[in-house]
Design an enzyme around this catalytic site. Structure first.
Site, PDB file in Angstrom:
ATOM      1  N   VAL A 152      -3.063  88.143  19.233  1.00  0.00           N
ATOM      2  CA  VAL A 152      -4.448  87.753  19.037  1.00  0.00           C
ATOM      3  C   VAL A 152      -4.487  86.401  18.577  1.00  0.00           C
ATOM      4  CG1 VAL A 152      -6.453  88.238  17.640  1.00  0.00           C
ATOM      5  CG2 VAL A 152      -4.926  90.379  18.380  1.00  0.00           C
ATOM      6  N   CYS A 153      -5.178  85.719  19.068  1.00  0.00           N
ATOM      7  CA  CYS A 153      -5.489  84.361  18.567  1.00  0.00           C
ATOM      8  C   CYS A 153      -7.103  84.089  18.298  1.00  0.00           C
ATOM      9  CB  CYS A 153      -5.101  83.329  19.438  1.00  0.00           C
ATOM     10  SG  CYS A 153      -5.562  82.979  21.024  1.00  0.00           S
ATOM     11  N   ARG A 154      -7.336  82.891  18.420  1.00  0.00           N
ATOM     12  CA  ARG A 154      -9.155  82.669  18.160  1.00  0.00           C
ATOM     13  C   ARG A 154      -9.546  82.742  19.577  1.00  0.00           C
ATOM     14  NH1 ARG A 154     -13.146  78.753  19.132  1.00  0.00           N
ATOM     15  NH2 ARG A 154     -11.739  77.523  20.482  1.00  0.00           N
ATOM     16  N   GLY A 177      -7.938  83.594  22.969  1.00  0.00           N
ATOM     17  CA  GLY A 177      -7.005  84.171  23.800  1.00  0.00           C
ATOM     18  C   GLY A 177      -6.025  83.322  24.527  1.00  0.00           C
ATOM     19  N   MET A 219     -10.447  86.258  18.608  1.00  0.00           N
ATOM     20  CA  MET A 219     -11.192  86.947  17.571  1.00  0.00           C
ATOM     21  C   MET A 219     -12.670  86.195  17.851  1.00  0.00           C
ATOM     22  SD  MET A 219      -9.593  88.224  15.414  1.00  0.00           S
ATOM     23  CE  MET A 219     -10.553  88.313  14.014  1.00  0.00           C
TER      24      MET A 219
END
Length: 98
Positions: free
Chosen positions: A62-64, A66, A90
């Protein structure tokens, strides 16, 4: 590259499925909220901390948005890890945050 939506991840969490989530955002970003139970390994440190991961387990990255998680997923996949990128990151997450 294997991908999963934020909604699919949230659904698995609601079903109490045992998930291994790696958040590759920076420490400051994670401090604003992360998926409960996610382990933070910033993308820039992933190469040096991947020994902490178990190749027999599956991980959701996961990141902010993708993009960074996509790079992390590719990097780990090339090294034999079972990884799935959470598309939308996110930004797409509507579930609980810790």
């Amino acid at each position: 590259m294997k991908e999963m939506t934020a909604r699919e991840v949230e659904s698995l969490l609601m079903k109490k499925a045992p998930l291994n989530i790696i958040d590759v955002r920076g420490v400051d970003e994670v401090a604003e909220g992360k998926i409960p139970g996610a382990l933070n390994i910033p993308l820039g440190l992933l190469e040096f901390r991947m020994h902490e991961l178990d190749k027999s387990k599956e991980y959701i990255i996961v990141c902010r948005s993708g993009a960074r998680s996509g790079r992390a997923t590719q990097f780990l996949s090339e090294r034999g890890y079972q990884v799935t990128n959470m598309v939308g990151g996110m930004i797409a997450w509507n579930g609980e945050v810790a």
